[in-house]
Design an enzyme around this catalytic site. Structure first.
Site, PDB file in Angstrom:
ATOM      1  N   ARG A   1      -3.163  -3.865 -17.648  1.00  0.00           N
ATOM      2  CA  ARG A   1      -4.385  -3.063 -17.558  1.00  0.00           C
ATOM      3  C   ARG A   1      -4.134  -1.900 -16.615  1.00  0.00           C
ATOM      4  NH1 ARG A   1      -8.853  -5.769 -20.066  1.00  0.00           N
ATOM      5  NH2 ARG A   1      -9.893  -3.837 -19.512  1.00  0.00           N
TER       6      ARG A   1
ATOM      7  N   TYR B   1       0.858  -1.193   0.000  1.00  0.00           N
ATOM      8  CA  TYR B   1       0.000   0.000   0.000  1.00  0.00           C
ATOM      9  C   TYR B   1       0.885   1.230   0.000  1.00  0.00           C
ATOM     10  CZ  TYR B   1      -4.991  -0.589   0.101  1.00  0.00           C
ATOM     11  OH  TYR B   1      -6.293  -0.787  -0.289  1.00  0.00           O
TER      12      TYR B   1
ATOM     13  N   LYS C   1      -3.493  -1.431 -24.532  1.00  0.00           N
ATOM     14  CA  LYS C   1      -3.990  -1.668 -25.899  1.00  0.00           C
ATOM     15  C   LYS C   1      -2.772  -1.748 -26.824  1.00  0.00           C
ATOM     16  CE  LYS C   1      -8.535   0.256 -24.941  1.00  0.00           C
ATOM     17  NZ  LYS C   1      -8.613   1.233 -23.856  1.00  0.00           N
TER      18      LYS C   1
ATOM     19  N   GLU D   1      -0.421   4.954  -0.560  1.00  0.00           N
ATOM     20  CA  GLU D   1      -1.147   6.187  -0.873  1.00  0.00           C
ATOM     21  C   GLU D   1      -0.192   7.387  -0.911  1.00  0.00           C
ATOM     22  OE1 GLU D   1      -3.001   3.935   0.827  1.00  0.00           O
ATOM     23  OE2 GLU D   1      -5.143   4.487   0.739  1.00  0.00           O
TER      24      GLU D   1
ATOM     25  N   THR E   1      -4.871   4.499 -21.775  1.00  0.00           N
ATOM     26  CA  THR E   1      -4.738   3.206 -21.116  1.00  0.00           C
ATOM     27  C   THR E   1      -3.379   2.648 -21.532  1.00  0.00           C
ATOM     28  OG1 THR E   1      -5.968   2.231 -22.953  1.00  0.00           O
ATOM     29  CG2 THR E   1      -7.184   2.595 -20.905  1.00  0.00           C
TER      30      THR E   1
ATOM     31  N   ASP F   1      -7.544  11.759 -25.558  1.00  0.00           N
ATOM     32  CA  ASP F   1      -7.588  10.396 -25.011  1.00  0.00           C
ATOM     33  C   ASP F   1      -7.017   9.482 -26.091  1.00  0.00           C
ATOM     34  OD1 ASP F   1      -8.203   7.819 -24.287  1.00  0.00           O
ATOM     35  OD2 ASP F   1     -10.264   8.249 -23.679  1.00  0.00           O
TER      36      ASP F   1
HETATM   37  N1  DSN Z   1     -13.441  -1.012 -23.909  1.00  0.00           N
HETATM   38  C1  DSN Z   1     -12.401  -0.338 -24.642  1.00  0.00           C
HETATM   39  C2  DSN Z   1     -12.431  -0.701 -26.081  1.00  0.00           C
HETATM   40  O1  DSN Z   1     -12.691  -1.846 -26.356  1.00  0.00           O
HETATM   41  O2  DSN Z   1     -12.205   0.141 -26.942  1.00  0.00           O
HETATM   42  C3  DSN Z   1     -12.425   1.118 -24.435  1.00  0.00           C
HETATM   43  O3  DSN Z   1     -12.563   1.374 -23.079  1.00  0.00           O
END
Ligand code: DSN
Length: 416
Positions: free
Chosen positions: A232, A51, A226, A53, A223, A197
């Site tokens: 994640r 932890y 991807k 914080e 994110t 984004d």
């Molecule tokens: N769920 C993601 C996607 O598949 O594009 C975006 O958050």
């Protein structure tokens, strides 16, 4: 995973089944990928026990001698890779990252202008079922009905009319490049904050296969799982002047302790993304998407905007007489995993839309190239023509399984 097998054979078996499924199928969901074994190892490390914080050097817990060094290292890697002035690597995922930005920069009821969901935008860009469209006042720009691309003149006109406090650029299902400079100019002209984004295209950006918004946007969220091929998680990058507000919005504003195992794994992914091999990966991902789009075009599929500039394709199945959900299910049955998706001006509802969304990040991570994309296009065509023919789908599945055996997936251990 011997210990997992002994302690919880049920979960072990399900994970192994998923692993086999990921190995034997062709994964075309554009937001999915295969992380490296190094990223998996960091994700599964003892850092999950901690932890912490706060931020490096400013924690509410003692015992941070290694965690502080890890988080500082990851912050520096993110800043260097994206050329950003400040990075926060603690958001749990993309939706909390966007929420933290709104919380930091907007007052309740402020106007937020994002791409409409059926036109490729994300739920968190102000769609009405998301907190982003409930706590703030959303207005949505759309793609042009003819070109199915963002019409920058219409965007400018809308921004002048609506005077939003924030403009969001970025998408979850937009197959074309964004002109971030024009977004930046428009935001400046109307006095709006620009949020980019880049969750879907972060890996393409650092690999040099898509322009970066960093010179034009006040804040960038992404994110990390991807095209960036990490765990994640998410990051927020911003100009120095917004750093304190962003950090305070993430913690203590929205989150408690950061997930340190994820932070470390993000660091590993960022290190991997600096490599020349990753540049090749990013460019090959785009070449593969173009090859798949070309094959589908030749087979009479209607692609949104006619093709792609990035890693994804949106297909309108209306002319094939198949709805998106039926098509996606038939493809999954045949070993080709994708998701159903709305298309611009879709007359159908989001839960049963007209289209499919396909992407090449995962298959490219396996080393597949344009020849394989053409084969995948042929299989998609065959499966969509036979959505109710179990024997035909089964034949395709066997061929898919055979191809997958030649392309080992990064990070997968298999098979015991
Ligand atoms: N769920 C993601 C996607 O598949 O594009 C975006 O958050």
């Amino acid at each position: 995973m011997e210990e997992l097998k002994r302690v919880d054979p049920e979960i072990y078996a399900l994970i192994k089944d998923e692993e086999r499924y990921q190995l034997e199928s062709i994964r075309l969901i554009p937001s999915e990928n295969y992380v490296s074994k190094a990223v998996l190892e960091a994700t599964g490390s003892v850092l999950t026990n901690k932890y912490s914080e706060g931020y490096p050097g400013r924690r509410y817990y003692e015992g941070q001698r290694y965690v502080d060094r890890i988080e500082s290292l990851v912050i520096e890697r993110a800043k260097a890779l994206f050329g950003a002035e400040h990075a926060n690597v603690q958001p749990y995922s993309g939706s909390p990252a966007n929420l933290a930005v709104y919380f930091a920069m907007l007052k309740p009821g402020d106007k937020l202008m994002g791409l409409a969901l059926p036109h490729g935008g994300h739920l968190t860009h102000g769609w009405n079922v998301s907190i982003s469209g409930i706590f703030w006042k959303p207005v949505h720009y759309m793609v042009d009905r003819e070109t199915e691309r963002i019409d920058y003149d219409a965007l400018r006109e809308m921004a002048r009319r609506e005077r939003p406090r924030m403009i969001v650029t970025g998408a979850t299902a937009y197959p074309r490049q964004f002109d971030f400079k024009v977004f930046g100019d428009i935001a400046k002209e109307v006095g709006a904050i620009l949020l980019a984004d880049i969750s879907h295209i972060a890996g393409l950006i650092v690999g040099g296969a898509h322009p970066s918004p960093v010179p034009y946007a006040d804040i960038v969220t992404t994110t990390t799982h991807k095209t960036l091929r990490g765990p994640r998680g998410a990051m927020i990058m911003c100009r120095k002047e917004f750093a304190d507000r962003i950090d305070r919005a993430v913690f203590p504003g929205l989150q408690g302790g950061p997930h340190n195992h994820t932070t470390a794994a993000i660091g590993v992914a960022l290190k991997e993304a600096e490599s020349p091999a990753f540049r090749d990966y990013a460019h090959q991902t785009v070449r593969n998407a173009k090859a798949l789009a070309d094959e589908l075009n030749q087979r009479g599929f209607k692609l949104v905007s006619g093709g792609t500039d990035n890693h994804l394709i949106v297909v309108d199945l209306t002319n094939k007489g198949v709805i998106g959900k039926t098509g996606a299910r038939a493809l999954d049955r045949a070993g080709l995993v994708c998701n159903y998706n709305t298309v611009p001006y879709d007359p159908r509802k989001p839960f049963s839309p007209s289209g499919l969304r396909l992407g090449t990040p995962a298959v490219t991570s396996r080393g597949m190239g344009e020849d394989e994309m053409r084969q995948i296009g042929a299989w998609i065509d065959a499966a969509i023509a036979k959505v109710n023919d179990e024997a035909a789908l089964d034949r395709i599945l066997r061929e898919v399984n055979a191809l997958c055996r030649h392309f080992p997936a990064p990070g997968l251990l298999l098979a015991d």
